[in-house]
Scaffold this motif. Sequence first.
Motif, PDB file in Angstrom:
ATOM      1  N   SER A 166       0.829  -1.220   0.000  1.00  0.00           N
ATOM      2  CA  SER A 166       0.000   0.000   0.000  1.00  0.00           C
ATOM      3  C   SER A 166       0.860   1.266   0.000  1.00  0.00           C
ATOM      4  O   SER A 166       0.596   2.207   0.749  1.00  0.00           O
ATOM      5  CB  SER A 166      -0.937  -0.005   1.214  1.00  0.00           C
ATOM      6  N   HIS A 167       1.844   1.311  -0.872  1.00  0.00           N
ATOM      7  CA  HIS A 167       2.829   2.395  -0.825  1.00  0.00           C
ATOM      8  C   HIS A 167       2.588   3.471  -1.883  1.00  0.00           C
ATOM      9  O   HIS A 167       2.938   4.632  -1.670  1.00  0.00           O
ATOM     10  CB  HIS A 167       4.228   1.814  -1.015  1.00  0.00           C
ATOM     11  N   PHE A 168       1.986   3.117  -3.029  1.00  0.00           N
ATOM     12  CA  PHE A 168       1.948   4.040  -4.161  1.00  0.00           C
ATOM     13  C   PHE A 168       0.560   4.612  -4.405  1.00  0.00           C
ATOM     14  O   PHE A 168      -0.429   3.884  -4.460  1.00  0.00           O
ATOM     15  CB  PHE A 168       2.444   3.342  -5.425  1.00  0.00           C
ATOM     16  N   ASP A 169       0.530   5.924  -4.587  1.00  0.00           N
ATOM     17  CA  ASP A 169      -0.709   6.604  -4.957  1.00  0.00           C
ATOM     18  C   ASP A 169      -1.016   6.410  -6.437  1.00  0.00           C
ATOM     19  O   ASP A 169      -2.181   6.286  -6.832  1.00  0.00           O
ATOM     20  CB  ASP A 169      -0.584   8.111  -4.686  1.00  0.00           C
ATOM     21  N   VAL A 170       0.040   6.435  -7.245  1.00  0.00           N
ATOM     22  CA  VAL A 170      -0.098   6.322  -8.697  1.00  0.00           C
ATOM     23  C   VAL A 170       0.901   5.301  -9.213  1.00  0.00           C
ATOM     24  O   VAL A 170       2.090   5.360  -8.885  1.00  0.00           O
ATOM     25  CB  VAL A 170       0.155   7.688  -9.386  1.00  0.00           C
ATOM     26  N   ILE A 171       0.394   4.374 -10.010  1.00  0.00           N
ATOM     27  CA  ILE A 171       1.252   3.427 -10.728  1.00  0.00           C
ATOM     28  C   ILE A 171       0.983   3.646 -12.211  1.00  0.00           C
ATOM     29  O   ILE A 171      -0.161   3.823 -12.644  1.00  0.00           O
ATOM     30  CB  ILE A 171       0.972   1.979 -10.294  1.00  0.00           C
ATOM     31  N   HIS A 172       2.044   3.634 -12.983  1.00  0.00           N
ATOM     32  CA  HIS A 172       1.967   4.088 -14.374  1.00  0.00           C
ATOM     33  C   HIS A 172       2.766   3.117 -15.242  1.00  0.00           C
ATOM     34  O   HIS A 172       3.881   2.731 -14.891  1.00  0.00           O
ATOM     35  CB  HIS A 172       2.582   5.503 -14.430  1.00  0.00           C
ATOM     36  N   ALA A 173       2.179   2.685 -16.341  1.00  0.00           N
ATOM     37  CA  ALA A 173       2.886   1.793 -17.270  1.00  0.00           C
ATOM     38  C   ALA A 173       2.545   2.229 -18.688  1.00  0.00           C
ATOM     39  O   ALA A 173       1.455   1.918 -19.198  1.00  0.00           O
ATOM     40  CB  ALA A 173       2.484   0.337 -17.037  1.00  0.00           C
ATOM     41  N   GLY A 200      -5.594   4.488  -4.521  1.00  0.00           N
ATOM     42  CA  GLY A 200      -4.661   4.760  -5.603  1.00  0.00           C
ATOM     43  C   GLY A 200      -5.194   4.352  -6.963  1.00  0.00           C
ATOM     44  O   GLY A 200      -6.251   3.714  -7.087  1.00  0.00           O
ATOM     45  N   LEU A 201      -4.450   4.703  -8.005  1.00  0.00           N
ATOM     46  CA  LEU A 201      -4.834   4.352  -9.368  1.00  0.00           C
ATOM     47  C   LEU A 201      -3.632   3.800 -10.125  1.00  0.00           C
ATOM     48  O   LEU A 201      -2.487   4.155  -9.854  1.00  0.00           O
ATOM     49  CB  LEU A 201      -5.429   5.558 -10.093  1.00  0.00           C
ATOM     50  N   PHE A 202      -3.934   2.927 -11.066  1.00  0.00           N
ATOM     51  CA  PHE A 202      -2.924   2.322 -11.932  1.00  0.00           C
ATOM     52  C   PHE A 202      -3.370   2.531 -13.376  1.00  0.00           C
ATOM     53  O   PHE A 202      -4.360   1.962 -13.818  1.00  0.00           O
ATOM     54  CB  PHE A 202      -2.779   0.839 -11.600  1.00  0.00           C
ATOM     55  N   ASP A 203      -2.646   3.380 -14.091  1.00  0.00           N
ATOM     56  CA  ASP A 203      -2.929   3.651 -15.502  1.00  0.00           C
ATOM     57  C   ASP A 203      -1.941   2.905 -16.381  1.00  0.00           C
ATOM     58  O   ASP A 203      -0.732   2.932 -16.130  1.00  0.00           O
ATOM     59  CB  ASP A 203      -2.783   5.144 -15.801  1.00  0.00           C
ATOM     60  N   PHE A 204      -2.459   2.267 -17.429  1.00  0.00           N
ATOM     61  CA  PHE A 204      -1.558   1.643 -18.395  1.00  0.00           C
ATOM     62  C   PHE A 204      -2.109   1.817 -19.806  1.00  0.00           C
ATOM     63  O   PHE A 204      -3.317   1.923 -20.022  1.00  0.00           O
ATOM     64  CB  PHE A 204      -1.343   0.156 -18.091  1.00  0.00           C
TER      65      PHE A 204
END
Length: 262
Positions: A166-173, A200-204
């Motif tokens: 639970s460390h990242f607010d935003v993950i991006h790929a 958080g959110l993860f955009d790819f």
Amino acid sequence: MSEKKARSVAVNRARVTHKVRYALAHPDRMAPHIRRTARDTWLRLKHPDHVDYYRAVMASDTARSPEAAVGSKSHDRWLALGEMQFAYLREHGLRPDQRMLDIGCGNLRAGWRFIAYLEPGHYYGIDISPDILIAAKDTLASRGLQEKLPHLTITRNLTFDFLPESHFDVIHAHSVFSHSPIEVIEECFAHVGRVLKPDGLFDFTFDRTEGAEHQVLREDFYYRTATLVALAEKHGLAARFMDDWETREHGQSKIRVTHRSG
């Protein structure tokens, strides 16, 4: 969706008929394509494992041009694509105090902008290619961003086992899944929820097709939106197609993944 993108997502680039039409329409591009095919065939024989194979591809491409290796045909395009990624997340609420994980950070095409914007130590960039990470360090130094203390780490998989929960607010790929077989994408979905904050959110991005899913030279993979949405949901995540990304001058589409509410 633009007419150009509508045509793009309807194409099956693996079909012989498409290859023949493309060759007739673009004879000047055939020699480079033949060289790429020969190189990739040799590298696949030498490196049956996908990670080893793609590391070898990136080593070859980076030796010629780090900017071209991450898909930029010119320095101006390298800058424009980085700005496009940065501006999109800014528009979607990215703040300097947030922590960001950049999967497939490459030579920091967008990463240097994120590093400059985020608080020191809040940017984590990972990549499977040691060659492109060396180029990333060159970008970092040339931009004078050493005091921002970004984390740049080589990785072999997408289990994120070295990162805290639970460390990242935003993950991006960006332009990662466009080069990934489905088992690599599923590995990411199986583990990304652990390191993503509850809100958080993860955009790819991905190469989208509305026809049969296919790949070209084991470098470029084309998926249907429904396939990736269902795969994310299989691992307890919610996923939605980002329509506003379609207005950007970029050939790939974007999906946003979050924790499933309730």
